[in-house]
Design a protein around this motif. Sequence first.
Motif, PDB file in Angstrom:
ATOM      1  N   CYS A  24       0.817  -1.217   0.000  1.00  0.00           N
ATOM      2  CA  CYS A  24       0.000   0.000   0.000  1.00  0.00           C
ATOM      3  C   CYS A  24       0.839   1.250   0.000  1.00  0.00           C
ATOM      4  CB  CYS A  24      -0.936  -0.018   1.207  1.00  0.00           C
ATOM      5  SG  CYS A  24      -2.111  -1.362   1.117  1.00  0.00           S
ATOM      6  N   THR A  46      -5.206  -0.127  -3.679  1.00  0.00           N
ATOM      7  CA  THR A  46      -4.370  -0.094  -2.488  1.00  0.00           C
ATOM      8  C   THR A  46      -3.064   0.627  -2.724  1.00  0.00           C
ATOM      9  OG1 THR A  46      -3.519  -2.267  -3.094  1.00  0.00           O
ATOM     10  CG2 THR A  46      -5.335  -2.186  -1.510  1.00  0.00           C
ATOM     11  N   ASP A 242      -8.685  -2.056   2.441  1.00  0.00           N
ATOM     12  CA  ASP A 242      -9.148  -0.671   2.300  1.00  0.00           C
ATOM     13  C   ASP A 242     -10.434  -0.383   3.059  1.00  0.00           C
ATOM     14  OD1 ASP A 242      -6.956  -0.180   0.701  1.00  0.00           O
ATOM     15  OD2 ASP A 242      -8.029  -0.437  -1.179  1.00  0.00           O
TER      16      ASP A 242
END
Length: 479
Positions: A24, A46, A242
């Motif tokens: 991420c 991400t 997320d």
Amino acid sequence: MNDDRRSLLRRLAVLSAGVGLAGCGSVTDPGPGEDDTPTEGATRTTEGATRTTERSTPGRLANEWGFDDVVDLVDAGADPTGETPIDDVFEDAIGAETLLYLPPGTYRLEGSVAADDASRIGLAGDDATVVPPDGNDDVLFGFGWSEPIDAAFCRGITFDFTAENTGGRPLLARANDAVFIEDVTVRGEADVDQDLVRVDVTGSGGSGMVRRLHLPDGALGDTKVTGCEVGDSNRGDVSFVDCQIDGFPDNGLYANPPKGSVHVIGGRYRNNGIAGVRVEVDDDAIVRGVHVRCDDAEGAGQNMRGIRLRAGHSVLVEDCVVEMLEVTSSDGGITFASELGGGTVRNCLIRVDADDVNGLRIKRAANAESQHGPFVCDSITITGTASGGGAIQASDRTGLSFRDICIHQPGADRDGLHADYVDGEFVDSRVSVTGDAFVLTESRIDRRNVTVADGTADDDGGASSCGAADVGSDESIDV
């Protein structure tokens, strides 16, 4: 195993592997603020980029999920204005393998909808809001509660819990092979004592994915409500991607299955009591690219930890940002609980402005099995203006390795490492504090290539002196 089941599990496995490998982004980039919302028709990945996605029609979604039978609930008689309850329409529409579709509108439920007689169930909405009765404290959709079903899916539903004394569990998904939850939102502060979303993948070869679950309004601080939990009957692999979970007094994400693996990839967790993210697994556990922020001293619940590694022997936390700015109370930004047998935290940025709160805390071992590790902290930056206490505190452990640590905390009487009955190493690191760099009690710490400096106040709380971008105490983490 039939071909549909093989195909379904293969799709979930590929999806889970993809988000797990992608990561991420760097910890120096905490991600988008409130002004970085993707435009309509785009989805944030991400990695922080956006990708254009076609709106899924019921037919396309049924094909994706492997359903032959699709029921448009409005065509079946459901009232989309919210005036007339639609419980009977749901019950009549559920078949052995059915995708239920809610077109745009508001839908009122008066009781629980179960799918225990189905083998596979899907619920998909398009700008659809479900409203429970005022004062609700029960499960709204219970997919596989009494006995697990084969697969459960839910996408695109908003639950309206804004009425006074209204809460309960909007969704429970308990399935042997697959659970998929995406773009589900609960609005309104839960003010009854009942945890919200629960997921159980009961088959050891099964997979679960919870993506973009939004629980932004939390629960009353005097309740013991958890935002989302992995249930006691879980045996499979579950990923959370997320998600946004804010303001719950008894953990934001409680990923504590007795068996199976847990991956928490990306997402924002704010002002949750006990922990923003808690993981406790016998198998593999990964927390990657997560942003945890505690900035409300009047917030939900006590002991506002950031990420809590409760137990396990193979736990990895990496590429995370944890901010402990204002708290009710706290054991630390990232904590290794007494029962944790081994874990690694690497490439993380921890900011601590709350006085006397540790950035990293490794608690005293609960037993001989959890004492020896290894416990690895690598490429960690701890900044912020906290005074008192130590940036790192470790007790009664061996096999500790601190590598590439940068501590810059210019608050009054702030120490670097507090170590009590610890055996380990502290190498290739920099410590700049106003107190003592090392406070050791009956400990042996092998120190190599460590720079020690007097802490001095910086406008950014010390982040730039460690080569890291400051997160910024005013940044929004809404998604």
